[in-house]
Design a protein around this motif. Structure first.
Motif, PDB file in Angstrom:
ATOM      1  N   LEU A  54       0.813  -1.215   0.000  1.00 26.84           N
ATOM      2  CA  LEU A  54       0.000   0.000   0.000  1.00 26.84           C
ATOM      3  C   LEU A  54       0.852   1.273   0.000  1.00 26.84           C
ATOM      4  O   LEU A  54       0.317   2.382  -0.104  1.00 26.84           O
ATOM      5  N   GLY A  55       2.158   1.116   0.157  1.00 26.24           N
ATOM      6  CA  GLY A  55       3.054   2.273   0.157  1.00 26.24           C
ATOM      7  C   GLY A  55       3.123   3.002   1.484  1.00 26.24           C
ATOM      8  O   GLY A  55       3.520   4.171   1.529  1.00 26.24           O
ATOM      9  N   LEU A  56       2.752   2.308   2.577  1.00 27.37           N
ATOM     10  CA  LEU A  56       2.713   2.963   3.884  1.00 27.37           C
ATOM     11  C   LEU A  56       3.940   2.665   4.734  1.00 27.37           C
ATOM     12  O   LEU A  56       4.358   3.507   5.534  1.00 27.37           O
ATOM     13  N   ILE A  57       4.495   1.465   4.631  1.00 28.13           N
ATOM     14  CA  ILE A  57       5.666   1.119   5.420  1.00 28.13           C
ATOM     15  C   ILE A  57       6.712   0.470   4.523  1.00 28.13           C
ATOM     16  O   ILE A  57       6.442   0.136   3.365  1.00 28.13           O
ATOM     17  N   ARG A  58       7.887   0.296   5.081  1.00 21.37           N
ATOM     18  CA  ARG A  58       8.947  -0.451   4.408  1.00 21.37           C
ATOM     19  C   ARG A  58       9.381  -1.600   5.309  1.00 21.37           C
ATOM     20  O   ARG A  58       9.465  -1.446   6.524  1.00 21.37           O
ATOM     21  N   VAL A  59       9.663  -2.724   4.684  1.00 18.27           N
ATOM     22  CA  VAL A  59      10.115  -3.916   5.396  1.00 18.27           C
ATOM     23  C   VAL A  59      11.532  -4.216   4.949  1.00 18.27           C
ATOM     24  O   VAL A  59      11.775  -4.482   3.771  1.00 18.27           O
ATOM     25  N   ASP A  60      12.466  -4.156   5.875  1.00 22.35           N
ATOM     26  CA  ASP A  60      13.863  -4.480   5.591  1.00 22.35           C
ATOM     27  C   ASP A  60      14.060  -5.958   5.884  1.00 22.35           C
ATOM     28  O   ASP A  60      14.123  -6.365   7.046  1.00 22.35           O
ATOM     29  N   THR A  61      14.123  -6.756   4.825  1.00 20.69           N
ATOM     30  CA  THR A  61      14.243  -8.208   5.001  1.00 20.69           C
ATOM     31  C   THR A  61      15.668  -8.665   5.248  1.00 20.69           C
ATOM     32  O   THR A  61      15.904  -9.842   5.507  1.00 20.69           O
ATOM     33  N   ARG A  62      16.620  -7.742   5.195  1.00 19.38           N
ATOM     34  CA  ARG A  62      18.029  -8.103   5.420  1.00 19.38           C
ATOM     35  C   ARG A  62      18.669  -7.148   6.421  1.00 19.38           C
ATOM     36  O   ARG A  62      19.628  -6.454   6.098  1.00 19.38           O
ATOM     37  N   PRO A  63      18.119  -7.089   7.642  1.00 24.84           N
ATOM     38  CA  PRO A  63      18.694  -6.181   8.652  1.00 24.84           C
ATOM     39  C   PRO A  63      20.061  -6.661   9.103  1.00 24.84           C
ATOM     40  O   PRO A  63      20.375  -7.857   9.047  1.00 24.84           O
ATOM     41  N   THR A  64      20.888  -5.724   9.515  1.00 20.17           N
ATOM     42  CA  THR A  64      22.213  -6.080  10.016  1.00 20.17           C
ATOM     43  C   THR A  64      22.102  -6.672  11.412  1.00 20.17           C
ATOM     44  O   THR A  64      21.158  -6.409  12.149  1.00 20.17           O
ATOM     45  N   VAL A  65      23.077  -7.484  11.767  1.00 19.52           N
ATOM     46  CA  VAL A  65      23.108  -8.132  13.077  1.00 19.52           C
ATOM     47  C   VAL A  65      24.089  -7.393  13.966  1.00 19.52           C
ATOM     48  O   VAL A  65      25.235  -7.161  13.584  1.00 19.52           O
ATOM     49  N   ARG A  76      13.139  -5.505   9.874  1.00 13.09           N
ATOM     50  CA  ARG A  76      12.873  -4.198  10.469  1.00 13.09           C
ATOM     51  C   ARG A  76      11.716  -3.530   9.742  1.00 13.09           C
ATOM     52  O   ARG A  76      11.582  -3.639   8.526  1.00 13.09           O
ATOM     53  N   LEU A  77      10.887  -2.803  10.498  1.00 13.09           N
ATOM     54  CA  LEU A  77       9.720  -2.132   9.966  1.00 13.09           C
ATOM     55  C   LEU A  77       9.836  -0.631  10.209  1.00 13.09           C
ATOM     56  O   LEU A  77      10.082  -0.198  11.331  1.00 13.09           O
ATOM     57  N   THR A  78       9.657   0.155   9.170  1.00  9.08           N
ATOM     58  CA  THR A  78       9.677   1.614   9.289  1.00  9.08           C
ATOM     59  C   THR A  78       8.574   2.184   8.400  1.00  9.08           C
ATOM     60  O   THR A  78       8.108   1.528   7.459  1.00  9.08           O
TER      61      THR A  78
END
Length: 408
Positions: A54-65, A76-78
């Protein structure tokens, strides 16, 4: 088929709560989102993916550890920084300000306007909406709603400004209706090409909502906000995450608490020595022996005086006098409301930052709850929190039903 439909309905029902969690920073990862929603990882993942679509959030499927961390990192969700916005507007005693505000309370663009606000609300509301429409045109952002903050109690659900004491507007001005007319007239439309919904609230009420969601009030159960902007003093209370506006929108008119009955200034309400006239920028400038000038707002003049001339004895004495009177008012509110946090905005924020221990001491000494256990007093954390709060009004339908709001 029934199980599939039930799963889809459950997922749609979770979209609003999930977006609210990301919007307020309460679900920074998919793991936290899963726990907060009480759903499976698969459902939380599907919900996050839908909000991203929907263009409301971004999902980072490869977050750093992080170094030393155990296990697989969660997505991560932003909020999407390039996502849609709402038009936020504020009218105050010295003019107006328009802004575009994204999810998460982020100010995308803003522009001020200084003027003597005329008696016809349509005049200044036309200017502020025009300024917001120009921002939308220059940024190319999609708009989903419009919110307005005004220095007056606002009757619900009519949206009338009942007592715009520091404006020349007539009592009972139909501000929501006029604001909506200007939004339509200036072509502020949503994704479907229809005029966006318009909302109006008291400036301190919506500021408290913004602080609770994004600022100094995050995590508070009972948040009291007291602030003075360009003129007068306002207050607001957030109870269990919801703004308390009373039976018809008129709760927490704290500006009319008496703090200087002997020799106090006459107040618009008919009394004397109220917070509204004893602890606002004009009162501070006069107590410091300064003649207010027309060049910039009274709030900016007061802030500059505190910042640049606090060592001047007349300025320091004036600040201490206002701090003591503010403390008396806050102590009375603490006795009645028993909040678990107080946030101060506008000039009050700057007075508090100049001498925090003096204010805390007055409140503790003059309140029952302050003596038994101090109530945390903080400075408001957001710049332009009334604008952010006006935006919260406009974002609420989207938070309630993201798919429905974007399918119009």
């Amino acid at each position: 088929m029934t199980q599939t439909r039930t799963r889809l309905e459950r997922g749609r029902a979770a979209l609003g709560p999930a977006l609210t969690l990301v919007h307020t920073g309460s679900a920074p990862t998919r793991a936290v989102l899963t726990a907060e929603l009480g759903v499976t990882r698969a459902t939380a993942g599907a919900v996050a993916a839908e909000l991203e679509l929907l263009g409301l959030i971004r999902v980072d499927t490869r977050p750093t550890v992080a170094a030393g961390a155990q296990g697989r990192p969660s997505h991560r969700l932003t909020v999407d920084p390039d996502g849609p916005v709402v038009l936020a507007a504020q009218v105050h005693a010295d003019g107006f300000r328009a802004a575009l505000v994204g999810l998460g309370g982020s100010l995308v663009a803003t522009t001020p306007g200084c003027m003597t606000v005329p008696a016809d609300p349509a005049h200044v509301l036309g200017l502020v909406v025009a300024a917001g429409a120009d921002l939308l045109k220059s940024t190319g952002r999609v708009c989903l709603g419009a919110g307005l903050a005004v220095p007056s109690a606002v009757a619900e659900p009519e949206g009338t400004a009942l007592n715009p004491l520091h404006l020349a507007w007539p009592a009972g001005a139909p501000v929501r209706e006029v604001f909506a007319e200007q939004v339509r007239a200036h072509g502020v439309t949503g994704p479907g090409g229809t005029p966006v919904a318009s909302f109006v609230g008291n400036d301190v009420n919506v500021a408290a909502l913004a602080e609770h969601r994004h600022g100094a009030g995050r995590g508070a159960q009972h948040l009291l906000v007291v602030a003075t902007g360009h003129r007068g003093v306002g207050g607001a209370l957030v109870l269990d995450g919801r703004l308390h506006t009373g039976s018809s929108g008129l709760a927490l008119e704290v500006g009319h608490l008496t703090v200087n009955p002997e020799g106090g200034r006459p107040c618009h309400c008919g009394s004397r020595g109220c917070l509204d006239v004893e602890v606002d920028p004009l009162a501070f400038l006069e107590a410091a022996g300064r003649v207010p000038g027309p060049e910039v707002s009274l709030l900016d003049q007061s802030a500059a005086l505190l910042r640049e001339e606090y060592d001047d004895p007349s300025v320091r004495v004036a600040a201490e006098t206002l701090v003591d009177r503010l403390g008396l008012g806050l102590a009375g509110l603490v006795n009645v409301l028993n909040p678990d946090r107080i946030a101060l905005g506008g000039l009050h924020r700057r007075l508090f930052e100049a001498d925090p221990e003096r204010l805390r001491a007055v409140v503790a000494d003059r309140s029952l709850w302050g003596r038994s256990g101090s109530v945390p007093i903080l400075a408001c954390g957001l710049d332009h929190n009334s604008l952010v709060g006006a935006a919260e009004l406009a974002w609420q339908p989207v938070l309630d039903d993201p798919l429905g709001a974007l399918s119009v």
